[in-house]
Design a protein around this motif. Structure first.
Motif, PDB file in Angstrom:
ATOM      1  N   TYR A   1       0.813  -1.223   0.000  1.00  0.00           N
ATOM      2  CA  TYR A   1       0.000   0.000   0.000  1.00  0.00           C
ATOM      3  C   TYR A   1       0.846   1.273   0.000  1.00  0.00           C
ATOM      4  N   HIS A   2       2.126   1.136   0.322  1.00  0.00           N
ATOM      5  CA  HIS A   2       3.118   2.217   0.239  1.00  0.00           C
ATOM      6  C   HIS A   2       2.857   3.363   1.212  1.00  0.00           C
ATOM      7  N   SER A   3       1.720   4.021   1.101  1.00  0.00           N
ATOM      8  CA  SER A   3       1.439   5.178   1.956  1.00  0.00           C
ATOM      9  C   SER A   3       0.036   5.052   2.541  1.00  0.00           C
ATOM     10  N   VAL A   4      -0.039   5.046   3.859  1.00  0.00           N
ATOM     11  CA  VAL A   4      -1.330   4.907   4.549  1.00  0.00           C
ATOM     12  C   VAL A   4      -1.479   6.049   5.541  1.00  0.00           C
ATOM     13  N   SER A   5      -2.582   6.768   5.469  1.00  0.00           N
ATOM     14  CA  SER A   5      -2.812   7.889   6.379  1.00  0.00           C
ATOM     15  C   SER A   5      -3.271   7.379   7.741  1.00  0.00           C
ATOM     16  N   LYS A   6      -3.080   8.194   8.762  1.00  0.00           N
ATOM     17  CA  LYS A   6      -3.549   7.833  10.100  1.00  0.00           C
ATOM     18  C   LYS A   6      -5.063   7.623  10.100  1.00  0.00           C
ATOM     19  N   LYS A   7      -5.751   8.360   9.265  1.00  0.00           N
ATOM     20  CA  LYS A   7      -7.216   8.277   9.198  1.00  0.00           C
ATOM     21  C   LYS A   7      -7.690   6.861   8.881  1.00  0.00           C
ATOM     22  N   HIS A   8      -6.982   6.172   7.984  1.00  0.00           N
ATOM     23  CA  HIS A   8      -7.400   4.835   7.558  1.00  0.00           C
ATOM     24  C   HIS A   8      -6.540   3.721   8.140  1.00  0.00           C
ATOM     25  N   LEU A   9      -5.544   4.075   8.949  1.00  0.00           N
ATOM     26  CA  LEU A   9      -4.581   3.073   9.419  1.00  0.00           C
ATOM     27  C   LEU A   9      -5.234   1.916  10.157  1.00  0.00           C
ATOM     28  N   GLN A  10      -6.252   2.169  10.976  1.00  0.00           N
ATOM     29  CA  GLN A  10      -6.856   1.089  11.755  1.00  0.00           C
ATOM     30  C   GLN A  10      -7.413  -0.007  10.863  1.00  0.00           C
ATOM     31  N   ARG A  11      -7.951   0.345   9.709  1.00  0.00           N
ATOM     32  CA  ARG A  11      -8.469  -0.684   8.806  1.00  0.00           C
ATOM     33  C   ARG A  11      -7.352  -1.592   8.293  1.00  0.00           C
ATOM     34  N   TYR A  12      -6.177  -1.009   8.031  1.00  0.00           N
ATOM     35  CA  TYR A  12      -5.054  -1.812   7.566  1.00  0.00           C
ATOM     36  C   TYR A  12      -4.494  -2.671   8.707  1.00  0.00           C
ATOM     37  N   VAL A  13      -4.535  -2.145   9.916  1.00  0.00           N
ATOM     38  CA  VAL A  13      -4.144  -2.931  11.089  1.00  0.00           C
ATOM     39  C   VAL A  13      -5.117  -4.102  11.250  1.00  0.00           C
ATOM     40  N   ASN A  14      -6.418  -3.814  11.116  1.00  0.00           N
ATOM     41  CA  ASN A  14      -7.431  -4.870  11.213  1.00  0.00           C
ATOM     42  C   ASN A  14      -7.200  -5.959  10.165  1.00  0.00           C
ATOM     43  N   GLU A  15      -6.768  -5.539   8.985  1.00  0.00           N
ATOM     44  CA  GLU A  15      -6.498  -6.504   7.914  1.00  0.00           C
ATOM     45  C   GLU A  15      -5.373  -7.458   8.312  1.00  0.00           C
ATOM     46  N   ALA A  16      -4.302  -6.899   8.884  1.00  0.00           N
ATOM     47  CA  ALA A  16      -3.177  -7.733   9.319  1.00  0.00           C
ATOM     48  C   ALA A  16      -3.597  -8.677  10.437  1.00  0.00           C
ATOM     49  N   VAL A  17      -4.414  -8.192  11.362  1.00  0.00           N
ATOM     50  CA  VAL A  17      -4.907  -9.019  12.471  1.00  0.00           C
ATOM     51  C   VAL A  17      -5.802 -10.136  11.937  1.00  0.00           C
ATOM     52  N   PHE A  18      -6.700  -9.796  11.024  1.00  0.00           N
ATOM     53  CA  PHE A  18      -7.603 -10.788  10.435  1.00  0.00           C
ATOM     54  C   PHE A  18      -6.820 -11.893   9.745  1.00  0.00           C
ATOM     55  N   ARG A  19      -5.786 -11.514   9.019  1.00  0.00           N
ATOM     56  CA  ARG A  19      -4.972 -12.482   8.292  1.00  0.00           C
ATOM     57  C   ARG A  19      -4.237 -13.413   9.264  1.00  0.00           C
ATOM     58  N   HIS A  20      -3.780 -12.871  10.387  1.00  0.00           N
ATOM     59  CA  HIS A  20      -3.069 -13.671  11.383  1.00  0.00           C
ATOM     60  C   HIS A  20      -4.007 -14.613  12.127  1.00  0.00           C
ATOM     61  N   ASN A  21      -5.202 -14.129  12.459  1.00  0.00           N
ATOM     62  CA  ASN A  21      -6.101 -14.871  13.340  1.00  0.00           C
ATOM     63  C   ASN A  21      -6.931 -15.947  12.637  1.00  0.00           C
ATOM     64  N   ASN A  22      -6.961 -15.941  11.308  1.00  0.00           N
ATOM     65  CA  ASN A  22      -7.815 -16.886  10.581  1.00  0.00           C
ATOM     66  C   ASN A  22      -7.026 -17.589   9.474  1.00  0.00           C
ATOM     67  N   THR A  23      -7.347 -18.842   9.236  1.00  0.00           N
ATOM     68  CA  THR A  23      -6.664 -19.599   8.189  1.00  0.00           C
ATOM     69  C   THR A  23      -7.163 -19.162   6.813  1.00  0.00           C
ATOM     70  N   ILE A  24      -6.363 -19.433   5.790  1.00  0.00           N
ATOM     71  CA  ILE A  24      -6.742 -19.075   4.420  1.00  0.00           C
ATOM     72  C   ILE A  24      -8.060 -19.726   4.030  1.00  0.00           C
ATOM     73  N   GLU A  25      -8.255 -20.977   4.448  1.00  0.00           N
ATOM     74  CA  GLU A  25      -9.448 -21.725   4.051  1.00  0.00           C
ATOM     75  C   GLU A  25     -10.741 -21.131   4.594  1.00  0.00           C
ATOM     76  N   GLU A  26     -10.696 -20.480   5.752  1.00  0.00           N
ATOM     77  CA  GLU A  26     -11.924 -19.996   6.381  1.00  0.00           C
ATOM     78  C   GLU A  26     -12.194 -18.513   6.159  1.00  0.00           C
ATOM     79  N   ARG A  27     -11.222 -17.768   5.653  1.00  0.00           N
ATOM     80  CA  ARG A  27     -11.355 -16.307   5.579  1.00  0.00           C
ATOM     81  C   ARG A  27     -12.498 -15.839   4.684  1.00  0.00           C
ATOM     82  N   PHE A  28     -12.654 -16.458   3.509  1.00  0.00           N
ATOM     83  CA  PHE A  28     -13.687 -16.033   2.568  1.00  0.00           C
ATOM     84  C   PHE A  28     -15.075 -16.100   3.204  1.00  0.00           C
ATOM     85  N   ASN A  29     -15.384 -17.219   3.842  1.00  0.00           N
ATOM     86  CA  ASN A  29     -16.709 -17.396   4.434  1.00  0.00           C
ATOM     87  C   ASN A  29     -16.900 -16.534   5.680  1.00  0.00           C
TER      88      ASN A  29
END
Length: 306
Positions: free
Chosen positions: A257-285
């Motif tokens: 993403y190269h450049s992320v503003s503080k305004k939207h940073l939490q969504r990108y943090v949430n994305e990293a957390v979601f990826r860590h906490n869930n397996t690839i097989e279950e994420r879509f559903n």
């Protein structure tokens, strides 16, 4: 529910828009239409026709399976939405709006909006951690000063200063899930209440030597390592797992993403957390299940509406 490990499997399973609608309906109403999304009446029935629509006999409104979901008022076919969800959730470092625009044959602005709407389903759990051994650490994102000319560097911006950097606090279970939140600062009266709200009293917490963490011994078993003295592991005490997560998160944001503003940073943090906490097989559903009741319009996203 079906899991998808490749884009080929996804496209083969969803050949038409009708199949996509039926699959979303199964996520939303496992035993048939349960209630109207407008008035919550249970006096609803399915209408006949080519498109999958329903009618409420209390408020007299018709609606599709999209109403009241992540996909509400979107002109994109569900098939393109499903491709976007798959690409974002299965990639190890996310997907940029430019790449998604090329994949879906849509504008970059539309792709950026689609990605943020998907991230809206990534909101983290408010539950307390159940495991007893937890690592706590904080990090700063952005605001690199190293390559600036001396007279352009921000004064008093060393250490945990947030003048030009964004503060993020993290809590991670040993061999388990992670929680991370973007904060205005890393002062004790900011981070300690959050930590207490997420951790049970019988937990053992591991931190570095940051002074505010010393308050934790009043409520938890607290062990720490002194990074300033070059000590990174003392018995069980270390924050190496959480530091590894920070490294992965920053690489994903910086390289994709190269450049992320503080305004939207939490969504990108949430994305990293979601990826860590869930397996690839279950994420879509998981995204489809969480899409019910999730709405994010463009004006709200860009800040035109409070």
């Amino acid at each position: 529910m079906k899991s998808f490990t490749s884009i080929y499997e996804l496209l083969e399973f969803f050949p038409t828009e009708a199949v996509c609608e039926e699959y979303l309906a199964q996520h939303r109403w496992k035993d048939g239409v349960s209630c109207c999304p407008y008035c919550e009446s249970r006096r609803v029935s399915k209408l006949e026709g080519k498109t999958k629509r329903y009618k409420c006999y209390s408020c007299r409104k018709q609606f599709s399976v999209r109403v009241g979901t992540l996909f509400h008022n979107s002109k994109l076919p569900l098939k393109k939405w499903f491709i976007a969800i798959h690409l974002l959730t299965t990639s190890t470092k996310g997907i940029s709006s430019y790449q998604l625009a090329r994949e879906l044959k849509i504008s970059q602005e539309s792709a950026w909006f689609v990605l943020h709407r998907i991230r809206e389903t990534y909101n983290q759990s408010k539950n307390k951690f159940r495991k007893k051994k937890l690592e706590i650490d904080e990090t700063l994102y952005g605001g690199v000063e190293a390559n600036k000319h001396k007279n352009k560097k921000t004064k008093n911006n060393q250490g945990r200063s947030t003048k030009t950097k964004a503060a993020i606090l993290g809590i991670m279970e040993r061999n388990g899930s992670v929680f991370a939140i973007h904060l205005e600062d890393l002062k004790g009266n900011t981070i300690i209440p959050i930590i207490k709200s997420k951790i049970s009293k019988n937990a053992t917490v591991f931190t570095d030597e940051y002074r505010p963490y010393r308050q934790l011994k009043q409520n938890f078993k607290h062990q720490y390592v002194n990074h300033s003295q070059g000590k990174y592991v003392i018995g069980e005490a270390h924050t190496n797992n959480l530091e590894g997560f920070w490294s992965q998160m920053k690489r994903a944001i910086g390289r994709t993403y190269h450049s992320v503003s503080k305004k939207h940073l939490q969504r990108y943090v949430n994305e990293a957390v979601f990826r860590h906490n869930n397996t690839i097989e279950e994420r879509f559903n998981i995204v489809l299940s969480k899409s019910i009741g999730v709405r994010l319009d463009y004006e709200t996203l860009v800040g035109k509406v409070a």
